[in-house]
Design a protein around this motif. Structure first.
Motif, PDB file in Angstrom:
ATOM      1  N   GLU A   1      41.358  49.465  50.020  1.00 48.54           N
ATOM      2  CA  GLU A   1      41.216  50.865  49.605  1.00 48.54           C
ATOM      3  C   GLU A   1      39.799  51.160  49.125  1.00 48.54           C
ATOM      4  N   MET A   2      39.212  50.220  48.383  1.00 41.29           N
ATOM      5  CA  MET A   2      37.909  50.455  47.773  1.00 41.29           C
ATOM      6  C   MET A   2      36.762  49.801  48.538  1.00 41.29           C
ATOM      7  N   SER A   3      37.080  49.027  49.589  1.00 44.12           N
ATOM      8  CA  SER A   3      36.057  48.283  50.334  1.00 44.12           C
ATOM      9  C   SER A   3      35.211  47.461  49.367  1.00 44.12           C
ATOM     10  N   ALA A   4      35.897  46.754  48.472  1.00 44.50           N
ATOM     11  CA  ALA A   4      35.232  45.959  47.443  1.00 44.50           C
ATOM     12  C   ALA A   4      36.081  44.736  47.141  1.00 44.50           C
ATOM     13  N   ALA A   5      35.438  43.609  46.863  1.00 44.45           N
ATOM     14  CA  ALA A   5      36.160  42.399  46.494  1.00 44.45           C
ATOM     15  C   ALA A   5      36.953  42.644  45.220  1.00 44.45           C
ATOM     16  N   ALA A   6      38.175  42.092  45.167  1.00 43.83           N
ATOM     17  CA  ALA A   6      39.055  42.269  44.008  1.00 43.83           C
ATOM     18  C   ALA A   6      39.208  40.937  43.275  1.00 43.83           C
ATOM     19  N   TYR A   7      39.231  41.011  41.950  1.00 45.57           N
ATOM     20  CA  TYR A   7      39.284  39.813  41.103  1.00 45.57           C
ATOM     21  C   TYR A   7      40.404  39.955  40.075  1.00 45.57           C
ATOM     22  N   LEU A   8      41.047  38.829  39.756  1.00 44.80           N
ATOM     23  CA  LEU A   8      42.081  38.784  38.730  1.00 44.80           C
ATOM     24  C   LEU A   8      41.753  37.650  37.767  1.00 44.80           C
ATOM     25  N   THR A   9      41.703  37.947  36.469  1.00 49.15           N
ATOM     26  CA  THR A   9      41.436  36.921  35.469  1.00 49.15           C
ATOM     27  C   THR A   9      42.542  36.917  34.418  1.00 49.15           C
TER      28      THR A   9
ATOM     29  N   VAL B   1      39.877  46.774  34.616  1.00 49.53           N
ATOM     30  CA  VAL B   1      40.881  47.318  33.703  1.00 49.53           C
ATOM     31  C   VAL B   1      41.808  46.174  33.299  1.00 49.53           C
ATOM     32  N   PRO B   2      42.527  46.317  32.185  1.00 49.29           N
ATOM     33  CA  PRO B   2      43.399  45.220  31.738  1.00 49.29           C
ATOM     34  C   PRO B   2      44.673  45.089  32.558  1.00 49.29           C
ATOM     35  N   VAL B   3      45.192  43.859  32.621  1.00 53.36           N
ATOM     36  CA  VAL B   3      46.511  43.567  33.186  1.00 53.36           C
ATOM     37  C   VAL B   3      47.211  42.609  32.232  1.00 53.36           C
ATOM     38  N   TYR B   4      48.536  42.470  32.421  1.00 47.93           N
ATOM     39  CA  TYR B   4      49.305  41.560  31.579  1.00 47.93           C
ATOM     40  C   TYR B   4      50.286  40.777  32.431  1.00 47.93           C
ATOM     41  N   SER B   5      50.391  39.482  32.136  1.00 48.94           N
ATOM     42  CA  SER B   5      51.428  38.632  32.694  1.00 48.94           C
ATOM     43  C   SER B   5      52.332  38.273  31.521  1.00 48.94           C
TER      44      SER B   5
ATOM     45  N   LEU C   1      47.144  38.290  28.356  1.00 46.40           N
ATOM     46  CA  LEU C   1      46.161  39.312  28.718  1.00 46.40           C
ATOM     47  C   LEU C   1      45.294  38.840  29.884  1.00 46.40           C
ATOM     48  N   GLY C   2      44.923  39.773  30.725  1.00 41.54           N
ATOM     49  CA  GLY C   2      43.995  39.475  31.808  1.00 41.54           C
ATOM     50  C   GLY C   2      43.238  40.734  32.188  1.00 41.54           C
ATOM     51  N   SER C   3      42.552  40.672  33.310  1.00 43.73           N
ATOM     52  CA  SER C   3      41.823  41.846  33.798  1.00 43.73           C
ATOM     53  C   SER C   3      41.813  41.849  35.314  1.00 43.73           C
ATOM     54  N   LEU C   4      41.748  43.046  35.862  1.00 44.60           N
ATOM     55  CA  LEU C   4      41.682  43.271  37.305  1.00 44.60           C
ATOM     56  C   LEU C   4      40.424  44.082  37.570  1.00 44.60           C
ATOM     57  N   GLY C   5      39.612  43.616  38.517  1.00 41.87           N
ATOM     58  CA  GLY C   5      38.364  44.329  38.749  1.00 41.87           C
ATOM     59  C   GLY C   5      37.906  44.281  40.189  1.00 41.87           C
ATOM     60  N   ILE C   6      36.882  45.077  40.474  1.00 40.30           N
ATOM     61  CA  ILE C   6      36.245  45.080  41.786  1.00 40.30           C
ATOM     62  C   ILE C   6      34.740  45.005  41.585  1.00 40.30           C
ATOM     63  N   SER C   7      34.039  44.529  42.607  1.00 38.60           N
ATOM     64  CA  SER C   7      32.575  44.464  42.558  1.00 38.60           C
ATOM     65  C   SER C   7      32.019  45.078  43.825  1.00 38.60           C
ATOM     66  N   PHE C   8      30.830  45.660  43.700  1.00 36.07           N
ATOM     67  CA  PHE C   8      30.182  46.257  44.864  1.00 36.07           C
ATOM     68  C   PHE C   8      28.682  46.332  44.612  1.00 36.07           C
TER      69      PHE C   8
END
Length: 251
Positions: free
Chosen positions: A99-107, A206-210, A214-221
């Motif tokens: 959707e964003m044409s950007a790499a997605a990351y999960l921490t 932005v934050p995510v939760y399992s 706590l974690g985070s979800l992000g994109i880079s460009f």
């Protein structure tokens, strides 16, 4: 910050989890009002979550109006051999990438460290060169700063006391007081780094939760790429809700 109520995303995930637990107890299906009562939710709030869970495939709405657990939950729990996260969650990351044409990351924030759990990239969405490990660069990445922002004062102070705020680029914040001031001054759940980790690269998270983790979800460009912050933030928040639900339901 330690006295603040649970963030809206975590509260929403917990409400959705209670609805899922209620639905699992009724293999033949149960109406919305009954699930709302058993989950301890107002009917309007439950109705909104039930629609979202049905759209995402976590629940199935029967012809008589009742709800049962959807097949997606079984696939999420089964996961995918060789993958760091469940297959359904990785699919959400891939959808965000496309959707964003950007790499997605999960921490995730585990044992006092910010660790990368998954990266989904591609030819048109290359990942950033991880020349410094994320465990040592929480202060310089949107993913890390997002986690630090959500931590209470004690946990954040502990992290910062154990990590050098290294000067990774001329834009990196290297003073603890300045970093904390920036994080506490943010008015939205999204956090950005503008070439603070690597010159030429911008990230937003932005934050995510399992569960309670706590974690985070992000994109880079690329920093020279035209983008709309509002669009990126909305896409991330929508994906974060799906990822948090998927992670929580696999526990």
């Amino acid at each position: 910050m330690g006295e603040q109520p649970s963030p809206p995303l975590r509260a929403s995930v917990r409400r959705a989890s209670r609805l899922m637990e209620a639905a699992e107890a009724h293999t033949g299906g149960a109406p919305a009002w009954q699930l709302a009562r058993e989950a301890g939710l107002e009917q309007d709030a439950a109705g909104h979550l039930l629609r979202a869970l049905t759209e995402d495939g976590y629940l199935t709405r029967l012809e008589d109006g009742g709800y049962v657990v959807g097949t997606l939950l079984d696939r999420l729990r089964a996961g995918s051999p060789g993958e760091g996260v469940p297959a359904g969650v990785r699919s959400s990351l891939a959808a965000l990438r496309d959707e964003m044409s950007a790499a997605a990351y999960l921490t995730f924030y585990e044992e006092g460290e910010i660790r990368v759990a998954e990266i989904v990239d591609g030819p048109k969405a290359p990942r950033v060169d991880l020349w410094v490990g994320f465990e040592e660069a929480g202060h310089a990445t949107a993913l890390g700063k997002c986690v630090l922002r959500e931590l209470d004062d004690g946990a954040r102070g502990d992290y910062l006391s154990r990590h050098l705020l290294g000067d990774l680029t001329p834009r990196t914040i290297t003073h603890r007081e300045e970093l904390v001031r920036q994080l506490e001054g943010l008015s939205t759940p999204s956090v950005m780094d503008r070439e603070e980790y690597a010159l030429g690269t911008v990230c937003i998270a932005v934050p995510v939760y399992s569960g309670d983790t706590l974690g985070s979800l992000g994109i880079s460009f690329r920093s020279d790429r035209m983008y709309r912050p509002t669009q990126a933030r909305e896409a991330l928040l929508s994906s974060a809700a799906r990822v948090s639900r998927g992670l929580s339901f696999t526990l």
